[in-house]
Design a protein around this motif. Structure first.
Motif, PDB file in Angstrom:
ATOM      1  N   VAL A 135      46.689  42.109  33.931  1.00  0.00           N
ATOM      2  CA  VAL A 135      46.141  40.779  34.249  1.00  0.00           C
ATOM      3  C   VAL A 135      45.380  40.281  33.033  1.00  0.00           C
ATOM      4  CG1 VAL A 135      44.654  39.454  35.798  1.00  0.00           C
ATOM      5  CG2 VAL A 135      45.879  41.447  36.668  1.00  0.00           C
ATOM      6  N   LYS A 136      45.667  39.052  32.615  1.00  0.00           N
ATOM      7  CA  LYS A 136      44.917  38.463  31.501  1.00  0.00           C
ATOM      8  C   LYS A 136      44.355  37.125  31.930  1.00  0.00           C
ATOM      9  CE  LYS A 136      46.598  40.569  27.330  1.00  0.00           C
ATOM     10  NZ  LYS A 136      47.065  40.381  25.969  1.00  0.00           N
TER      11      LYS A 136
ATOM     12  N   ASN B  89      33.825  43.910  42.990  1.00  0.00           N
ATOM     13  CA  ASN B  89      34.677  42.724  42.977  1.00  0.00           C
ATOM     14  C   ASN B  89      35.273  42.506  41.595  1.00  0.00           C
ATOM     15  OD1 ASN B  89      34.064  42.329  45.591  1.00  0.00           O
ATOM     16  ND2 ASN B  89      32.715  40.594  45.280  1.00  0.00           N
ATOM     17  N   PHE B  90      36.514  42.044  41.589  1.00  0.00           N
ATOM     18  CA  PHE B  90      37.226  41.834  40.337  1.00  0.00           C
ATOM     19  C   PHE B  90      36.972  40.409  39.844  1.00  0.00           C
ATOM     20  CE2 PHE B  90      41.257  40.673  38.142  1.00  0.00           C
ATOM     21  CZ  PHE B  90      41.154  41.563  37.092  1.00  0.00           C
ATOM     22  N   ALA B  91      36.280  40.320  38.701  1.00  0.00           N
ATOM     23  CA  ALA B  91      36.029  39.031  38.022  1.00  0.00           C
ATOM     24  C   ALA B  91      35.471  37.960  38.956  1.00  0.00           C
ATOM     25  CB  ALA B  91      37.308  38.550  37.347  1.00  0.00           C
ATOM     26  N   GLY B  92      34.565  38.367  39.824  1.00  0.00           N
ATOM     27  CA  GLY B  92      33.871  37.408  40.689  1.00  0.00           C
ATOM     28  C   GLY B  92      34.678  36.963  41.900  1.00  0.00           C
ATOM     29  N   THR B  93      35.879  37.538  42.083  1.00  0.00           N
ATOM     30  CA  THR B  93      36.693  37.154  43.240  1.00  0.00           C
ATOM     31  C   THR B  93      36.303  38.016  44.451  1.00  0.00           C
ATOM     32  OG1 THR B  93      38.428  38.788  42.824  1.00  0.00           O
ATOM     33  CG2 THR B  93      38.618  36.686  41.660  1.00  0.00           C
TER      34      THR B  93
ATOM     35  N   THR C 213      38.582  43.397  45.439  1.00  0.00           N
ATOM     36  CA  THR C 213      37.961  44.488  44.688  1.00  0.00           C
ATOM     37  C   THR C 213      39.031  45.106  43.796  1.00  0.00           C
ATOM     38  OG1 THR C 213      38.489  46.096  46.391  1.00  0.00           O
ATOM     39  CG2 THR C 213      36.328  45.022  46.545  1.00  0.00           C
ATOM     40  N   TYR C 214      38.598  45.970  42.885  1.00  0.00           N
ATOM     41  CA  TYR C 214      39.561  46.676  42.050  1.00  0.00           C
ATOM     42  C   TYR C 214      40.502  47.493  42.928  1.00  0.00           C
ATOM     43  CZ  TYR C 214      37.142  45.401  37.756  1.00  0.00           C
ATOM     44  OH  TYR C 214      36.605  44.702  36.709  1.00  0.00           O
ATOM     45  N   GLU C 215      39.986  47.982  44.068  1.00  0.00           N
ATOM     46  CA  GLU C 215      40.844  48.745  44.984  1.00  0.00           C
ATOM     47  C   GLU C 215      41.946  47.848  45.545  1.00  0.00           C
ATOM     48  OE1 GLU C 215      38.870  50.745  48.238  1.00  0.00           O
ATOM     49  OE2 GLU C 215      40.788  51.155  49.215  1.00  0.00           O
ATOM     50  N   ASP C 216      41.588  46.593  45.876  1.00  0.00           N
ATOM     51  CA  ASP C 216      42.599  45.670  46.401  1.00  0.00           C
ATOM     52  C   ASP C 216      43.686  45.386  45.369  1.00  0.00           C
ATOM     53  OD1 ASP C 216      40.981  45.458  48.663  1.00  0.00           O
ATOM     54  OD2 ASP C 216      39.931  43.704  47.889  1.00  0.00           O
ATOM     55  N   MET C 217      43.296  45.475  44.087  1.00  0.00           N
ATOM     56  CA  MET C 217      44.237  45.168  42.997  1.00  0.00           C
ATOM     57  C   MET C 217      45.044  46.392  42.596  1.00  0.00           C
ATOM     58  SD  MET C 217      43.497  41.986  41.966  1.00  0.00           S
ATOM     59  CE  MET C 217      44.083  41.964  40.289  1.00  0.00           C
TER      60      MET C 217
END
Lengths: 242, 446
Positions: free
Chosen positions: A71-72, A113-117, A120-124
């Motif tokens: 992801v970028k 949470n990933f980048a304020g969303t 979470t990193y687990e969800d990704m």
């Protein structure tokens, strides 16, 4: 005569789906969700706080198979250039342009949470549902199979369970409820605008709502491409740092 | 005429932007600090960071420029006031300007040429193996900052291995702390003088740069990196000169400080073997990094000269030809309640040389985010310095650095913090124990 044969066949067909086990349904979910060999899309991410205020992120997402993801972020400016690379066996890197190098990140970050969303990193995490979750059949309603998922032995999760609503017509997981360790409803994932592109089903809009914080992340996909033979070189630290 | 020039410039700009896919970005930042004791402004910096990037297939052009004003004026004489560069000096710093070619000749080879930052090491900001670029110690609180170097970097990717070679043809010394912050390095540049005495003799301290030949001034580095069993490892070698000078000669006419004629500093040659690793142990992020330094021997000479008679030279080894090791061990962890912990133990700060001169530092940061990550509170952040655990009561320094950062909208961040410093004995940070400060930093990215 033909009518009877057709009737019997139809009955058998329905019975066979009715008799699908929870494992089989989840396997079909994986086959639908992770069907493309690889995929690329641009995502516009809208963050909506409890007062309805919106802010935006834009990212490019590359995925190969089920275990490689890059992801970028391209917008907004303060996170532009930040990259996240997920590889098999929980090997993850983040690239921070300010430091001019990538950094290995450990699995403790999974519950963040990933980048304020609201993801979470687990969800990704690039893992199939079947690999991580043990399914149990709860019920079947008019349009959904409803499964209860608990972490498989040896797999850790920040969630105690997931309740997944799988569409009966195409096995697409349209809605997932996430429950915290105390068993309370924590987040709801809803997939909308589910359409078939080529051979694959895709949700052009995904929404994750944190019911505790009353905060929502809506991800809208654009410029989606499947099976373009993405090179393995894309999923390397070399490419992450470029 | 002016309008014509302006229109041409605008047209060129838009033409480049459109045809070359030029992406411009950066940030503006204001950083103001107030010393608590005497209410003096201890730092005032206004920075415009401008980056430009063009990507054409496998070739990337990148540059980064800082335009800065430090608030204070350089005008000391009446006629300085007619010179705007002295009244309101603007500092321009070319941080990076390079061309990066992916797949140079061979698919698995990358070539990067130009002014670039080559950041080696797995630790956070305190990297004993990060020895290619000169240290930029201008702001002592911005640990790990380096200058870019005009260099060539070649990377070869072979399976699970990455081989990197770097060549820097010219020598550039480190930038030392601005203003009176240089006092923390008093021991390095004077001979038993304290920081007050250092200020008295600063005009008499000279540096001797190496000859501008490849043999004398160049630096090169090699690194091999790989991943084994989920852990990243790398082994490196750097050969060049230390960018922080060391005392070589002192010329005096008698044994008092007032008779001091000059002090000469040199940049000793160094060979550094580096090793680092990073990985995950039971969900905890762990890393380690060590630099084994092999310095050349430096003999310090104290030259007492008297008119009409021969000089007397006292000499002693100030840097022995014995290796010494600086290292870092670190860990980080995110707790379920959102608290993030990062801790590092450092043996040997970047300016410390010689086995007996390395001090110990414990650096930590504990933070938590609130209000959808808009507010970040670094409530337990700082460090402890000590020489020996057995003598920690008499020889220590600590810094407590709480900070609140608030981002009400995307791209905008506002930080308010303070530094409380205390210490005892002869420690680096103990020297600045009277310099507690509060600061305000505002940053907008575009």
């Amino acid at each position: 005569m033909w009518l009877i044969v057709l009737l019997i066949f139809s009955l058998l067909w329905n019975t066979s789906f009715a008799q699908l086990t929870a494992d089989e349904i989840l396997k079909k979910v994986d086959e639908v969700t992770y069907a493309p060999k690889d995929q690329f899309y641009k995502a516009k991410v809208i963050l909506i706080d409890k007062n309805g205020r919106e802010s935006y992120r834009e990212a490019l997402m590359y995925q190969k198979g089920t275990h490689k993801r890059l992801v970028k972020f391209t917008e907004p400016a303060d996170i532009r250039g930040i990259g996240f690379l997920s590889l098999p066996d929980d090997v993850n890197y983040v690239y921070l342009p300010a430091f001019k190098k990538s950094r290995r990140i450990a699995s403790h970050i999974k519950n963040q949470n990933f980048a304020g969303t609201d993801f979470t990193y687990e969800d990704m995490e690039a893992l199939t549902y079947s690999e991580k979750w043990k399914p149990e059949f709860l019920r079947k309603d008019e349009s959904h199979y409803v499964l209860n998922l608990t972490p498989r032995e040896g797999r850790t999760s920040d969630y105690s369970k997931l309740v997944m609503y799988v569409r009966t017509d195409n096995f697409y997981p349209e809605k997932i409820e996430y429950y915290d360790k105390a068993g309370n409803l924590y987040k709801i994932l809803t997939r909308r605008k589910i359409q078939k592109v080529g051979n694959y089903w895709v949700a052009f809009e995904t929404e994750m709502k944190d019911v505790k914080k009353n905060h929502t992340t809506r991800m809208v996909l654009d410029d989606i491409k499947f099976d373009t033979n993405l090179s393995d070189d894309i999923f390397t630290v070399r490419n992450l740092e470029r | 005429m002016r309008l014509k020039k302006f229109i041409i410039l605008v047209l060129i700009f838009f033409n480049i932007t459109n045809s070359q896919n030029l992406k411009i970005g950066g940030y503006i930042q204001a950083d103001d600090r107030l010393r608590w004791k005497d209410k003096k402004i201890s730092w005032e910096e206004y920075r415009l960071d401008l980056t430009g990037e063009v990507v054409l297939d496998n070739v990337k052009f990148y540059s980064e420029l800082w335009f800065r004003n430090f608030g204070s004026s350089d005008a000391n004489k009446l006629f300085d006031l007619i010179d705007k560069d002295k009244v309101e000096p603007l500092n321009i710093d070319l941080r990076e300007a390079y061309v990066d070619v992916k797949g140079f000749i061979f698919e698995n080879v990358d070539l990067k040429i130009g002014r670039q930052r080559i950041a080696w090491g797995t630790a956070d900001k305190l990297n004993p193996t990060d020895n290619l670029n000169p240290d930029d110690l201008e702001d002592i609180w911005d640990y790990g900052r380096h200058l870019g170097s005009n260099s060539v970097k070649l990377s070869v990717y072979a399976g699970n291995f990455t081989f990197t070679g770097v060549f820097i043809p010219t020598f550039t010394p480190a930038v030392l702390p601005r203003g009176d912050w240089l006092d923390i390095f008093a021991d390095e540049f004077s001979f038993g003088t304290d920081e007050k005495q250092l200020n008295l003799i600063r005009e008499k301290i000279f540096i001797k740069n190496p000859e501008p030949t490849l043999k004398d001034a160049s630096k090169f580095g090699l690194k091999i990196s790989t991943n084994i069993s989920g852990f990243d490892f790398s082994l490196s070698y750097v050969q060049g000169r230390d960018d922080i000078p060391i005392l070589k000669k002192v010329f005096v006419s008698d044994l008092t400080l007032s008779s001091l004629d000059s002090v000469i500093l040199i940049f000793p040659k160094m060979k550094i073997v580096g090793f680092d690793f990073a990985g995950d142990l039971g969900g905890v992020g762990v890393w380690g990094e060590a630099g084994v330094f092999f310095p050349e021997k430096v003999v310090f000479e104290y030259v007492l000269y008297r008119l009409g008679s021969e000089s007397i030279i006292y000499s002693s080894d100030i840097l022995e030809e014995k290796n010494y090791t600086r290292f870092v061990l670190g860990m980080d962890y995110s707790f379920k309640n959102g608290v993030y912990l990062n801790m590092q133990y450092l043996h040997g700060f970047l300016h410390e040389r010689g086995r007996g001169n390395l001090r110990n530092y414990l650096v930590f940061n504990v933070e938590k985010k609130f209000f959808d990550d808009k507010l970040k509170f670094n409530f337990l952040s700082g460090g402890i310095e000590f020489k020996r655990l057995s003598d920690v009561r008499n020889n220590y320094a600590f810094i407590y650095n709480p900070q609140i950062s608030y981002s009400p909208i995307d791209n905008f961040e506002f930080s308010l913090g303070g530094r409380l410093i205390d210490g005892k004995g002869r420690t680096m940070f103990g020297r600045i124990k009277d310099r507690d400060e509060v600061y305000l930093r505002v940053k907008y990215s575009f």
